[in-house]
Design a protein around this motif. Structure first.
Motif, PDB file in Angstrom:
ATOM      1  N   ASN A 125      47.441 -83.219  -8.504  1.00  0.00           N
ATOM      2  CA  ASN A 125      48.184 -83.919  -9.561  1.00  0.00           C
ATOM      3  C   ASN A 125      49.480 -83.200  -9.877  1.00  0.00           C
ATOM      4  OD1 ASN A 125      46.531 -86.074 -10.005  1.00  0.00           O
ATOM      5  ND2 ASN A 125      45.432 -85.176 -11.744  1.00  0.00           N
ATOM      6  N   ALA A 126      49.406 -81.850  -9.988  1.00  0.00           N
ATOM      7  CA  ALA A 126      50.587 -81.071 -10.355  1.00  0.00           C
ATOM      8  C   ALA A 126      51.667 -81.219  -9.287  1.00  0.00           C
ATOM      9  CB  ALA A 126      50.205 -79.601 -10.534  1.00  0.00           C
ATOM     10  N   ASP A 163      52.382 -76.494 -14.076  1.00  0.00           N
ATOM     11  CA  ASP A 163      53.438 -77.045 -13.198  1.00  0.00           C
ATOM     12  C   ASP A 163      54.736 -77.198 -13.973  1.00  0.00           C
ATOM     13  OD1 ASP A 163      53.818 -79.712 -14.390  1.00  0.00           O
ATOM     14  OD2 ASP A 163      51.782 -80.148 -13.668  1.00  0.00           O
ATOM     15  N   GLY A 222      56.193 -83.542 -17.281  1.00  0.00           N
ATOM     16  CA  GLY A 222      55.364 -83.607 -18.501  1.00  0.00           C
ATOM     17  C   GLY A 222      54.677 -84.971 -18.605  1.00  0.00           C
ATOM     18  N   LEU A 279      44.484 -90.120 -20.435  1.00  0.00           N
ATOM     19  CA  LEU A 279      44.436 -89.226 -19.279  1.00  0.00           C
ATOM     20  C   LEU A 279      43.057 -89.157 -18.624  1.00  0.00           C
ATOM     21  CD1 LEU A 279      46.798 -87.626 -18.219  1.00  0.00           C
ATOM     22  CD2 LEU A 279      45.962 -85.633 -19.427  1.00  0.00           C
ATOM     23  N   PHE A 288      42.317 -94.915 -15.059  1.00  0.00           N
ATOM     24  CA  PHE A 288      43.676 -94.942 -15.603  1.00  0.00           C
ATOM     25  C   PHE A 288      44.587 -94.159 -14.666  1.00  0.00           C
ATOM     26  CE2 PHE A 288      47.193 -92.975 -17.741  1.00  0.00           C
ATOM     27  CZ  PHE A 288      47.789 -94.086 -18.330  1.00  0.00           C
ATOM     28  N   THR A 289      45.615 -94.822 -14.160  1.00  0.00           N
ATOM     29  CA  THR A 289      46.547 -94.133 -13.256  1.00  0.00           C
ATOM     30  C   THR A 289      47.950 -94.687 -13.440  1.00  0.00           C
ATOM     31  OG1 THR A 289      47.039 -93.605 -10.946  1.00  0.00           O
ATOM     32  CG2 THR A 289      46.005 -95.741 -11.368  1.00  0.00           C
ATOM     33  N   THR A 290      48.935 -93.821 -13.155  1.00  0.00           N
ATOM     34  CA  THR A 290      50.327 -94.303 -13.202  1.00  0.00           C
ATOM     35  C   THR A 290      50.883 -94.362 -11.776  1.00  0.00           C
ATOM     36  OG1 THR A 290      51.084 -92.053 -13.502  1.00  0.00           O
ATOM     37  CG2 THR A 290      50.795 -93.377 -15.514  1.00  0.00           C
ATOM     38  N   GLY A 345      47.070 -94.329  -6.700  1.00  0.00           N
ATOM     39  CA  GLY A 345      46.067 -93.473  -7.366  1.00  0.00           C
ATOM     40  C   GLY A 345      44.782 -94.234  -7.691  1.00  0.00           C
ATOM     41  N   LEU A 361      40.649 -91.692 -11.068  1.00  0.00           N
ATOM     42  CA  LEU A 361      39.318 -91.119 -11.324  1.00  0.00           C
ATOM     43  C   LEU A 361      39.320 -89.590 -11.288  1.00  0.00           C
ATOM     44  CD1 LEU A 361      37.062 -93.600  -9.353  1.00  0.00           C
ATOM     45  CD2 LEU A 361      36.887 -93.047 -11.779  1.00  0.00           C
ATOM     46  N   THR A 391      53.576 -79.170 -17.418  1.00  0.00           N
ATOM     47  CA  THR A 391      52.243 -79.409 -17.969  1.00  0.00           C
ATOM     48  C   THR A 391      51.310 -78.267 -17.579  1.00  0.00           C
ATOM     49  OG1 THR A 391      52.612 -81.767 -17.686  1.00  0.00           O
ATOM     50  CG2 THR A 391      50.337 -81.070 -18.034  1.00  0.00           C
TER      51      THR A 391
HETATM   52  P1  ADP Z   1      45.292 -90.335 -10.265  1.00  0.00           P
HETATM   53  O1  ADP Z   1      45.822 -88.997  -9.843  1.00  0.00           O
HETATM   54  O2  ADP Z   1      44.521 -91.028  -9.233  1.00  0.00           O
HETATM   55  O3  ADP Z   1      46.304 -91.190 -10.930  1.00  0.00           O
HETATM   56  P2  ADP Z   1      44.013 -88.823 -12.318  1.00  0.00           P
HETATM   57  O4  ADP Z   1      42.869 -89.119 -13.187  1.00  0.00           O
HETATM   58  O5  ADP Z   1      43.919 -87.574 -11.541  1.00  0.00           O
HETATM   59  O6  ADP Z   1      44.207 -90.074 -11.387  1.00  0.00           O
HETATM   60  O7  ADP Z   1      45.305 -88.796 -13.202  1.00  0.00           O
HETATM   61  C1  ADP Z   1      45.560 -89.816 -14.117  1.00  0.00           C
HETATM   62  C2  ADP Z   1      47.017 -89.854 -14.508  1.00  0.00           C
HETATM   63  O8  ADP Z   1      47.358 -88.681 -15.236  1.00  0.00           O
HETATM   64  C3  ADP Z   1      47.964 -89.803 -13.360  1.00  0.00           C
HETATM   65  O9  ADP Z   1      48.176 -91.112 -12.838  1.00  0.00           O
HETATM   66  C4  ADP Z   1      49.211 -89.221 -13.962  1.00  0.00           C
HETATM   67  O10 ADP Z   1      49.993 -90.208 -14.608  1.00  0.00           O
HETATM   68  C5  ADP Z   1      48.713 -88.325 -15.049  1.00  0.00           C
HETATM   69  N1  ADP Z   1      48.788 -86.879 -14.639  1.00  0.00           N
HETATM   70  C6  ADP Z   1      47.770 -86.133 -14.181  1.00  0.00           C
HETATM   71  N2  ADP Z   1      48.181 -84.850 -13.971  1.00  0.00           N
HETATM   72  C7  ADP Z   1      49.480 -84.795 -14.305  1.00  0.00           C
HETATM   73  C8  ADP Z   1      50.482 -83.748 -14.314  1.00  0.00           C
HETATM   74  N3  ADP Z   1      50.216 -82.496 -13.902  1.00  0.00           N
HETATM   75  N4  ADP Z   1      51.739 -84.056 -14.749  1.00  0.00           N
HETATM   76  C9  ADP Z   1      52.029 -85.321 -15.146  1.00  0.00           C
HETATM   77  N5  ADP Z   1      51.122 -86.349 -15.200  1.00  0.00           N
HETATM   78  C10 ADP Z   1      49.870 -86.096 -14.750  1.00  0.00           C
END
Ligand code: ADP
Length: 724
Positions: A600-601, A640, A644, A653, A658-660, A664, A667, A693
């Motif tokens: 993620n980072a 990281d 942010g 989160l 939930f994903t952006t 993704g 999960l 973050t």
């Molecule tokens: P995915 O990685 O599949 O989206 P996660 O549950 O791991 O699912 O993460 C969910 C959401 O959290 C990500 O889509 C992202 O928007 C946000 N996210 C997670 N880690 C970070 C990070 N280090 N910096 C910024 N946003 C993050």
């Protein structure tokens, strides 16, 4: 007019007033009528004394003597008429024989006293009336008969089955004995002794107390009366002493008016503090228990102010009441929310102390009488008994039957006294039941209203807890909705692709051997499989390996695996604490969590930035941590320099799906949080827009803990070098 005559007139007026007040105070039963007759005779006795002193006619003296004959006659009838009705008698059904009482002795005493009375009347009306021997005989007659009446009363009291009745009769006997003793002291005048008329005043005071005692059926009210009387008497003596000092001692200088003024000023200045002091002392002696309950309830109400859950509320109330030592049993029933169809409320026992409560559930039908009455105010067992006694006196069989049923229902609940826990609009939410089976009439009216306010506060807690539950439920449903939407999206995409590929395959015909479409189908089926496994991972995390592990080693190993995957521009540093305790977590699962966070980072930084991973030991727990972390924690920080996380994303989160990100699953963090929570830890996030973050994995430390919390960083061997 001499002092004795003036006192006699004064006492006559007071005794008449007492007689009238008893007659005017509502329903007059035999006891009240006898008492009024007795008080009126006393009044006439004093009046004839005063008239004799005024006019000196011997007929007045004879009248005084005749009244002296009549007085003990009425006293004996009065004392033998006060037979307290036993609770056992109240609840005996019509057919049953009432339990035996000691009433048998009373009529005999009345008969003997009548014969003696007639003989004395004859003696008084005879020409020998003025003889000293006759006067002494009359004195002995008055003393003996009154004492016999008191004795009969005390025997009746001792034979009673109710402890409260016994105590009440004891109280009446003591007051009656005082009144008799003072009257006799006063009577000494009649046989020629020259005493100041203080006995007359005191006998009237006790006549008043006796009138109050007959009226009141509650023992606590009687104590209250005795307490007040004590306060008044003590104050009167204080004030009299002050007057005596100023007017008699200082007054020798013949400045009476000035001294009276000075004495009055002293009295006015001292009155309030003296009254407060005397009242406090008498209350401490008479009402110690009431103060115990009052402070317990005040303490309970303070503790309840921040309570949001009914379970916690019940625990606090039960332990508070138990430690007050003012109740032997108590119970809280709360409305069964599941069974509340209109008109059919049921109440379930939440908790109890003692064993007076016999039921665990009150159905509308079974507790109807208590529930209905509770809506009007507290239901107190002794009050129901008194009402029953009145209903029996009036011959109202229907009301009596209802009151018996009410009493029985209250008994099943374990009361003593029951209070409704109801909302401001009168909607019943529950019941509070208390009992002190060491005494009857255990709670004074003040205590009842104190407990009523407590029940009121319980209603507020119950209402708040319902609102809180509704909010929690709404949050849960919102999370479920988000998860369902994410899941649908995850499943729909591969299904769409499979459908597309299958359609193309179908169009191409059975001879077609286009591997591309079959490849797509297989790929998408794999993706679906991954989604389903991830959901299962989230829903049912694998049983964790419970052996404590070296967290530093797990971090090192993960970073080695991930190293080749990093983009060139990611600057990675690993800083491992030298003296790190172990933590109890499955190493595979910990690696999964670390991989999620690092991936993620790196993704958040778009493959360019600084990533640092560090381990530390933290000895003192944070307020937000679960108790499993109380003995110190191993922390793994993943920092990281990404963009942010916005507040909106931050809120969701850890919500599954939930994903952006376009590709993704949403999960990663949800599963990571599950894993860490299962190991007794937690994941924390700190983020600053534009700066980066920090995700911190917090795990409970296990095994020997380092002696100091400051740990030396240790070189991270095998970790990917910076700027790979
Ligand atoms: P995915 O990685 O599949 O989206 P996660 O549950 O791991 O699912 O993460 C969910 C959401 O959290 C990500 O889509 C992202 O928007 C946000 N996210 C997670 N880690 C970070 C990070 N280090 N910096 C910024 N946003 C993050």
């Amino acid at each position: 007019m001499d002092l004795r005559t003036r006192t006699a007139l004064f006492c006559a007026a007071l005794a008449f007033a007492i007689a009238a007040s008893v007659l005017l105070r509502g329903r007059v039963r035999q006891v009240q009528a006898l008492f009024a007759g007795f008080a009126a005779t006393v009044a006439l006795w004093y009046l004839t004394q005063a008239l004799f002193a005024f006019y000196g006619f011997s007929s007045w003296e004879r009248a005084t003597a005749l009244l002296a004959v009549l007085m003990p006659q009425l006293a004996v009838r009065l004392f033998t008429a006060i037979v307290p009705r036993d609770a056992a008698l109240l609840f005996a059904t019509a057919g049953e024989a009432p339990p035996p009482t000691v009433r048998g002795r009373a009529p005999r005493l009345v008969r003997i006293s009548s014969i003696l009375g007639l003989a004395m009347a004859a003696l008084v009306l005879s020409p020998y009336q003025k003889h000293d021997a006759v006067r002494v005989t009359l004195f002995v007659y008055v003393g003996a008969l009154t004492s016999a009446g008191l004795w009969a009363l005390s025997t009746t009291g001792r034979g009673s089955q109710s402890r409260a009745a016994r105590a009440r009769v004891r109280f009446l006997v003591v007051i009656g004995a005082f009144a008799t003793a003072f009257s006799l002291a006063d009577f000494l005048w009649f046989v020629g002794a020259r005493l100041p008329p203080i006995g007359a005043v005191l006998s009237i005071v006790f006549l008043f107390v006796l009138s109050q005692s007959l009226q009141s059926t509650r023992l606590l009210d009687l104590y209250d009366l005795a307490g007040r009387l004590l306060v008044a008497t003590a104050l009167a003596f204080f004030i009299a002493a002050i007057f005596w000092i100023f007017v008699t001692l200082v007054g020798r200088f013949n400045t009476m008016y000035l001294n009276a003024v000075l004495a009055s000023i002293a009295v006015l200045v001292l009155f309030n503090p003296l009254q407060a002091m005397v009242e406090e002392k008498t209350h401490q002696i008479f009402f110690r228990e009431r103060f115990d309950l009052e402070s317990a309830v005040v303490d309970l109400r303070r503790r309840l102010a921040h309570v949001l859950e009914t379970r916690e509320m019940t625990e606090i109330v039960m332990s508070g009441l138990e430690s007050s030592r003012r109740v032997t049993s108590a119970a809280i029933f709360l409305r069964d929310v599941a069974a509340s169809e209109p008109g059919g409320a049921a109440f379930v026992l939440e908790d109890k102390i003692g064993d007076a409560t016999k039921v665990v559930r009150i159905e509308e039908a079974g507790g109807r009488l208590v529930l209905e009455r509770l809506l009007r105010g507290a239901v107190v067992a002794e009050e129901v008994e008194r009402e029953l006694s009145d209903a029996l006196d009036l011959g109202d069989a229907h009301t009596a039957a209802q009151l018996r049923e009410l009493h029985a229902q209250l008994g099943e609940l374990g009361g003593g006294a029951a209070f409704a826990i109801k909302t401001e609009d009168g909607e019943p939410m529950g019941l509070l039941v208390v009992k002190d089976d060491r005494v009857r009439d255990a709670f004074s009216p003040e205590e009842i209203s104190l407990l009523e306010t407590l029940a009121g506060q319980l209603a507020t807690v119950v209402e708040n807890s319902l609102a809180y539950m509704r909010i929690k439920e709404r949050d849960r449903l919102a999370a479920l909705g988000a998860m369902a939407a994410g899941l649908a999206h995850e499943v729909k995409n591969p299904l769409g692709a499979i459908k597309g590929a299958a359609q193309l395959l179908a169009e191409a015909g059975p001879e077609s051997t286009d591997d591309e479409f079959i490849g797509i189908i297989l790929e998408e089926v794999d993706r679906l499989d991954r989604v389903v496994s991830s959901i299962l991972d989230y829903a049912r995390p694998r049983a964790t390996e419970v052996e404590p592990i070296d967290v530093n080693a797990a971090v090192r190993r993960t970073m080695q695996i991930l190293a080749p995957a990093h983009e060139d521009q990611v600057d990675v540093t690993v800083e491992l604490a030298g003296d790190l305790p172990q933590a109890r977590i499955d190493p595979e699962q910990l690696r999964q969590v670390l991989m999620n966070l690092v991936t993620n980072a790196v993704q958040a930084m778009g493959g360019r930035g600084r990533l640092s991973i560090a381990t530390t030991f933290r000895r003192t727990a944070r307020a937000t941590w679960p108790v499993s972390l109380a003995n110190g924690a191993v922390e793994i920080r993943v920092v990281d320099t990404g963009p942010g996380i916005s507040t909106k994303v931050l809120k969701n989160l850890f919500v599954p799906f939930f994903t952006t990100k376009a590709t993704g699953t949403g999960l990663g963090l949800a599963i990571s949080q599950r894993i860490v929570q299962n190991a007794g830890g937690t994941i924390e996030v700190q983020t600053t827009a534009g700066v980066g973050t920090t995700f911190t994995i917090v795990l409970p430390a296990s095994g020997p803990l380092p002696t100091t919390s400051r740990t030396q960083p240790q070189a991270a061997e095998g970790a990917p070098a910076s700027g790979v």
